[in-house]
Design a protein around this motif. Structure first.
Motif, PDB file in Angstrom:
ATOM      1  N   VAL A  92       0.900  -1.189   0.063  1.00  0.00           N
ATOM      2  CA  VAL A  92       0.068  -0.015   0.032  1.00  0.00           C
ATOM      3  C   VAL A  92       1.043   1.293  -0.173  1.00  0.00           C
ATOM      4  O   VAL A  92       1.735   1.252   0.803  1.00  0.00           O
ATOM      5  N   TYR A  93       0.665   2.160  -0.876  1.00  0.00           N
ATOM      6  CA  TYR A  93       1.603   3.350  -0.984  1.00  0.00           C
ATOM      7  C   TYR A  93       0.756   4.625  -0.307  1.00  0.00           C
ATOM      8  O   TYR A  93      -0.578   4.840  -0.788  1.00  0.00           O
ATOM      9  N   TYR A  94       1.408   5.335   0.443  1.00  0.00           N
ATOM     10  CA  TYR A  94       0.983   6.707   1.034  1.00  0.00           C
ATOM     11  C   TYR A  94       1.675   7.598   0.577  1.00  0.00           C
ATOM     12  O   TYR A  94       3.055   7.711   0.460  1.00  0.00           O
ATOM     13  N   CYS A  95       1.076   8.814   0.533  1.00  0.00           N
ATOM     14  CA  CYS A  95       1.734   9.917   0.506  1.00  0.00           C
ATOM     15  C   CYS A  95       1.573  10.894   1.903  1.00  0.00           C
ATOM     16  O   CYS A  95       0.375  10.543   2.519  1.00  0.00           O
ATOM     17  N   ALA A  96       2.614  11.610   2.185  1.00  0.00           N
ATOM     18  CA  ALA A  96       2.594  12.193   3.442  1.00  0.00           C
ATOM     19  C   ALA A  96       3.233  13.725   3.245  1.00  0.00           C
ATOM     20  O   ALA A  96       4.125  13.920   2.680  1.00  0.00           O
ATOM     21  N   THR A  97       2.840  14.469   4.338  1.00  0.00           N
ATOM     22  CA  THR A  97       3.244  15.757   4.267  1.00  0.00           C
ATOM     23  C   THR A  97       3.082  16.337   5.819  1.00  0.00           C
ATOM     24  O   THR A  97       2.784  15.686   6.618  1.00  0.00           O
ATOM     25  N   GLY A  98       4.006  17.445   5.923  1.00  0.00           N
ATOM     26  CA  GLY A  98       3.859  18.031   7.500  1.00  0.00           C
ATOM     27  C   GLY A  98       5.015  17.378   8.144  1.00  0.00           C
ATOM     28  O   GLY A  98       4.945  17.257   9.448  1.00  0.00           O
ATOM     29  N   GLY A  99       6.093  16.873   7.283  1.00  0.00           N
ATOM     30  CA  GLY A  99       7.237  16.228   8.080  1.00  0.00           C
ATOM     31  C   GLY A  99       8.388  17.086   8.521  1.00  0.00           C
ATOM     32  O   GLY A  99       8.107  18.315   8.202  1.00  0.00           O
ATOM     33  N   ARG A 100       9.463  16.770   8.934  1.00  0.00           N
ATOM     34  CA  ARG A 100      10.514  17.463   9.419  1.00  0.00           C
ATOM     35  C   ARG A 100      11.703  17.119   8.742  1.00  0.00           C
ATOM     36  O   ARG A 100      11.883  15.991   8.015  1.00  0.00           O
ATOM     37  N   MET A 101      12.130  18.251   7.614  1.00  0.00           N
ATOM     38  CA  MET A 101      12.915  18.070   6.647  1.00  0.00           C
ATOM     39  C   MET A 101      14.438  17.099   7.014  1.00  0.00           C
ATOM     40  O   MET A 101      14.714  16.189   6.218  1.00  0.00           O
ATOM     41  N   ALA A 102      14.625  17.137   8.171  1.00  0.00           N
ATOM     42  CA  ALA A 102      16.006  16.655   8.634  1.00  0.00           C
ATOM     43  C   ALA A 102      15.548  15.076   8.870  1.00  0.00           C
ATOM     44  O   ALA A 102      16.706  14.289   9.061  1.00  0.00           O
ATOM     45  N   TYR A 103      14.217  14.716   8.819  1.00  0.00           N
ATOM     46  CA  TYR A 103      14.099  13.332   9.105  1.00  0.00           C
ATOM     47  C   TYR A 103      12.912  12.924   7.957  1.00  0.00           C
ATOM     48  O   TYR A 103      12.018  12.217   8.188  1.00  0.00           O
ATOM     49  N   TYR A 104      13.007  13.287   6.844  1.00  0.00           N
ATOM     50  CA  TYR A 104      12.253  13.132   5.799  1.00  0.00           C
ATOM     51  C   TYR A 104      11.854  11.760   5.511  1.00  0.00           C
ATOM     52  O   TYR A 104      10.847  11.464   4.839  1.00  0.00           O
ATOM     53  N   LYS A 109       7.607  11.081  11.725  1.00  0.00           N
ATOM     54  CA  LYS A 109       7.639  12.705  11.825  1.00  0.00           C
ATOM     55  C   LYS A 109       6.655  13.406  11.008  1.00  0.00           C
ATOM     56  O   LYS A 109       6.872  14.536  10.944  1.00  0.00           O
ATOM     57  N   TYR A 110       5.686  12.563  10.347  1.00  0.00           N
ATOM     58  CA  TYR A 110       4.962  13.330   9.584  1.00  0.00           C
ATOM     59  C   TYR A 110       3.395  13.554   9.989  1.00  0.00           C
ATOM     60  O   TYR A 110       2.978  12.453  11.039  1.00  0.00           O
ATOM     61  N   ASP A 111       2.873  14.505   9.761  1.00  0.00           N
ATOM     62  CA  ASP A 111       1.357  14.824  10.442  1.00  0.00           C
ATOM     63  C   ASP A 111       0.290  14.625   9.505  1.00  0.00           C
ATOM     64  O   ASP A 111      -0.740  14.302  10.296  1.00  0.00           O
ATOM     65  N   TYR A 112       0.545  14.580   8.203  1.00  0.00           N
ATOM     66  CA  TYR A 112      -0.485  14.388   7.537  1.00  0.00           C
ATOM     67  C   TYR A 112      -0.450  13.256   6.404  1.00  0.00           C
ATOM     68  O   TYR A 112       0.644  13.314   5.968  1.00  0.00           O
ATOM     69  N   TRP A 113      -1.474  12.115   6.336  1.00  0.00           N
ATOM     70  CA  TRP A 113      -1.337  11.042   5.610  1.00  0.00           C
ATOM     71  C   TRP A 113      -2.672  10.973   4.560  1.00  0.00           C
ATOM     72  O   TRP A 113      -3.415  11.352   5.063  1.00  0.00           O
ATOM     73  N   GLY A 114      -2.388  10.258   3.524  1.00  0.00           N
ATOM     74  CA  GLY A 114      -3.576   9.852   2.616  1.00  0.00           C
ATOM     75  C   GLY A 114      -4.095   8.612   3.067  1.00  0.00           C
ATOM     76  O   GLY A 114      -3.404   7.934   4.052  1.00  0.00           O
ATOM     77  N   GLN A 115      -4.966   8.163   2.259  1.00  0.00           N
ATOM     78  CA  GLN A 115      -5.570   6.879   2.850  1.00  0.00           C
ATOM     79  C   GLN A 115      -4.820   5.570   2.385  1.00  0.00           C
ATOM     80  O   GLN A 115      -5.228   4.492   2.656  1.00  0.00           O
ATOM     81  N   GLY A 116      -3.908   5.859   1.466  1.00  0.00           N
ATOM     82  CA  GLY A 116      -3.122   4.776   0.695  1.00  0.00           C
ATOM     83  C   GLY A 116      -4.044   4.190  -0.545  1.00  0.00           C
ATOM     84  O   GLY A 116      -5.180   4.407  -0.765  1.00  0.00           O
ATOM     85  N   THR A 117      -3.131   3.722  -1.458  1.00  0.00           N
ATOM     86  CA  THR A 117      -3.518   3.115  -2.482  1.00  0.00           C
ATOM     87  C   THR A 117      -2.907   1.720  -2.744  1.00  0.00           C
ATOM     88  O   THR A 117      -1.462   1.782  -2.625  1.00  0.00           O
ATOM     89  N   GLN A 118      -3.356   0.864  -3.167  1.00  0.00           N
ATOM     90  CA  GLN A 118      -2.915  -0.681  -2.993  1.00  0.00           C
ATOM     91  C   GLN A 118      -2.080  -0.904  -4.780  1.00  0.00           C
ATOM     92  O   GLN A 118      -2.704  -0.543  -5.409  1.00  0.00           O
ATOM     93  N   VAL A 119      -0.887  -1.172  -4.536  1.00  0.00           N
ATOM     94  CA  VAL A 119       0.042  -1.544  -5.743  1.00  0.00           C
ATOM     95  C   VAL A 119       0.446  -3.004  -5.622  1.00  0.00           C
ATOM     96  O   VAL A 119       0.844  -3.488  -4.708  1.00  0.00           O
ATOM     97  N   THR A 120      -0.232  -3.660  -6.619  1.00  0.00           N
ATOM     98  CA  THR A 120       0.144  -5.202  -6.614  1.00  0.00           C
ATOM     99  C   THR A 120       0.709  -5.602  -7.912  1.00  0.00           C
ATOM    100  O   THR A 120       0.405  -5.165  -9.108  1.00  0.00           O
ATOM    101  N   VAL A 121       2.056  -6.330  -7.751  1.00  0.00           N
ATOM    102  CA  VAL A 121       2.687  -6.647  -9.052  1.00  0.00           C
ATOM    103  C   VAL A 121       2.873  -8.128  -8.982  1.00  0.00           C
ATOM    104  O   VAL A 121       3.561  -8.681  -8.039  1.00  0.00           O
ATOM    105  N   SER A 122       2.306  -8.693 -10.050  1.00  0.00           N
ATOM    106  CA  SER A 122       2.266 -10.108 -10.027  1.00  0.00           C
ATOM    107  C   SER A 122       3.455 -10.685 -10.678  1.00  0.00           C
ATOM    108  O   SER A 122       4.145 -10.022 -11.839  1.00  0.00           O
TER     109      SER A 122
END
Length: 123
Positions: A92-104, A109-122
Motif C-alpha cells: 500500500v502506497y501512502y503520501c505524506a506531508t507535514g514532516g521534518r526535513m531533517a527526518y524526511y 515525523k509526518y503529520d498528514y497522511w492519505g488513505q493509501g492506494t494498493q499496488v500489486t505486482v504479479s
C-alpha cells in the motif's frame, strides 16, 4: 485542514508501470516536503521518495532509477511514476506531508497522511 488523496494504484505484471498521484488540499505542495511511503503486509512502513521545497528529490535505493517523483504546482499534486515494477514493490502506497526535513525518511515525523492506494505486482 490538510487532506491528501492518493490514486492510481492497481494490479500490474512484473516489468510494468503505474503512475500514482497524491492530490493535496489545505496546503500547497510547493510549500512543504511531500513523501511517498509504502507498507507491505507484516512489514514496517518504508520510505520511497521525497520531493523537497526546492524541487530536489531523493529515493530509496531499492527504487532509484525505476521510480520518478514529480510535482505539479498548478494541479497541487505530487506524482510517483513507477517503471520496471517488481513483485517486491507490492504494497500500500501512502503520501505524506507535514514532516521534518531533517527526518524526511522517518514516517513517524509526518503529520498528514492519505488513505493509501494498493499496488500489486504479479510475477
Amino acid at each position: 485542514q490538510v487532506q491528501l488523496v492518493e490514486s492510481g494504484g492497481g494490479l500490474v505484471q512484473t516489468g510494468g508501470s503505474l503512475r500514482l498521484s497524491c492530490a493535496c488540499s489545505g496546503r500547497t505542495v510547493s510549500g512543504d516536503i511531500i513523501t511517498w511511503f509504502r507498507q507491505a503486509p507484516g512489514k514496517e512502513r518504508e520510505f520511497v521518495s521525497t520531493i523537497f521545497l526546492s524541487g530536489a528529490v531523493t529515493y530509496n535505493l531499492a527504487v532509484k532509477g525505476r521510480f520518478t517523483i514529480s510535482r505539479d504546482n498548478v494541479k497541487n499534486t505530487v506524482d510517483l511514476q513507477m517503471d520496471s515494477l517488481k513483485p517486491e514493490d507490492t504494497a500500500v502506497y501512502y503520501c505524506a506531508t507535514g514532516g521534518r526535513m531533517a527526518y524526511y525518511s522517518d514516517y513517524r515525523k509526518y503529520d498528514y497522511w492519505g488513505q493509501g492506494t494498493q499496488v500489486t505486482v504479479s510475477s
